[in-house]
Scaffold this active site. Structure first.
Site, mmCIF file in Angstrom:
data_model
loop_
_atom_site.group_PDB
_atom_site.id
_atom_site.type_symbol
_atom_site.label_atom_id
_atom_site.label_comp_id
_atom_site.label_asym_id
_atom_site.label_seq_id
_atom_site.Cartn_x
_atom_site.Cartn_y
_atom_site.Cartn_z
ATOM 1 N N HIS A 1 -9.614 -0.929 12.366
ATOM 2 C CA HIS A 1 -8.235 -0.293 11.602
ATOM 3 C C HIS A 1 -7.212 0.182 12.356
ATOM 4 O O HIS A 1 -7.367 0.710 13.370
ATOM 5 C CB HIS A 1 -8.921 0.855 10.689
ATOM 6 N N HIS B 1 2.758 2.644 9.993
ATOM 7 C CA HIS B 1 1.948 2.763 8.832
ATOM 8 C C HIS B 1 2.590 3.523 7.901
ATOM 9 O O HIS B 1 3.172 2.935 6.624
ATOM 10 C CB HIS B 1 1.049 3.576 9.214
HETATM 11 O O1 G3P Z 1 -5.677 -2.374 4.789
HETATM 12 C C1 G3P Z 1 -6.617 -1.376 4.686
HETATM 13 C C2 G3P Z 1 -6.056 0.214 5.008
HETATM 14 O O2 G3P Z 1 -5.282 0.124 6.057
HETATM 15 C C3 G3P Z 1 -5.234 0.548 3.748
HETATM 16 O O3 G3P Z 1 -4.713 1.960 3.766
HETATM 17 O O4 G3P Z 1 -3.154 3.580 4.287
HETATM 18 O O5 G3P Z 1 -4.599 2.942 5.995
HETATM 19 O O6 G3P Z 1 -2.639 1.408 5.525
HETATM 20 P P1 G3P Z 1 -3.570 2.543 4.919
HETATM 21 MG MG MG Z 2 -3.243 -0.369 6.516
#
Ligand code: G3P
Ligand code: MG
Length: 244
Positions: free
Chosen positions: A12, A54
């Site tokens: 992530h 993000h």
């Molecule tokens: O793409 C999966 C995840 O990253 C979605 O949530 O807020 O971490 O971008 P976020």
């Molecule tokens: Mg994400």
């Protein structure tokens, strides 16, 4: 179902919380932990450069302030995107999608590009990310997986580069989610992991799509998802899970 070309384990934002999210330094650290696929958040600068961040605003993860998507790349490229994290990453710049594409392609890594539009730019960002991804990955064996919580962004990506695989991101099972994924000709549903159960995994598989989850940070949850027969796990814990 078409063969699924992507690894199960997806780091992530590059390397979760171990490095400044969405920077090249994070991707390198994720790779050092054995990860071969990464998720990142992509948005559009005021002058059309796709960059990774993000949040809507710059404050949390950069040395700048205000809405990131309102700034030209000449301004964004001078910001520091690692100082907030730790001294080791002071001076780390924001990454463009092109930077990350080169890193992934040179190393045979896979990418999940989450289209994270600045409010009001959903279709524009979806189309721009798809165009840039198609250009950067032209001739590559495996294209990046485009995903978004915003169906309008995915629809715009589908309109301009229909051949790029898409995943519908869900933080709740809102009415019509599977019909929307089918309408967008998605190859996957990428869901908050707690929402998956045997019933909806079967529904998605029966519809010919794959089941991916975010953000899975403990063993119990990961084992549950593997037991359910889901295909992809997005995790912050590159230090805990050895990718297979
Ligand atoms: O793409 C999966 C995840 O990253 C979605 O949530 O807020 O971490 O971008 P976020
Ligand atoms: Mg994400």
């Amino acid at each position: 179902m078409q063969p699924w070309p992507y690894p199960r384990w997806i780091a992530h934002r590059g390397a979760g919380k171990l490095a400044p999210e969405n920077t090249l330094a994070a991707f390198r650290l994720g790779a050092r932990h054995g990860y071969r696929m990464f998720e990142c958040d992509a948005k559009l600068s005021a002058d059309g450069v796709i960059f990774l961040m993000h949040d809507e605003t710059l404050e949390r993860t950069t040395s700048g302030s205000g809405v990131g998507g309102d700034k030209p790349w000449s301004e964004l490229s001078r910001l520091y995107a690692g100082n907030w994290h730790s001294r080791a990453y002071a001076g780390e710049p924001l990454a463009t999608l092109a930077n990350v594409a080169h890193f992934c392609l040179a190393n045979g890594f896979f990418l999940n590009i989450e289209i994270k539009p600045t409010r009001g730019t959903e279709a524009h960002t979806g189309a721009a990310v798809a165009h840039e991804a198609a250009r950067l990955w032209a001739g590559a064996a495996v294209p990046p997986l485009l995903s978004s919580f915003r169906p309008d962004a995915l629809a715009a990506a589908q309109a301009v580069q229909p051949q790029l695989p898409r995943g519908l991101l869900l933080d709740s099972l809102w009415t019509g989610w599977l019909d929307m994924a089918l309408e967008l000709q998605c190859v996957a549903v990428v869901c908050n992991h707690a929402l998956w159960n045997a019933g909806n995994v079967a529904q998605v598989h029966d519809a010919g799509l794959r089941c991916l989850s975010y953000t899975v940070n403990d063993e119990w949850a990961a084992q549950r998802l593997i037991g359910l027969g889901t295909e992809g796990i997005i995790t912050d814990r590159v230090d805990l899970f050895a990718p297979t």
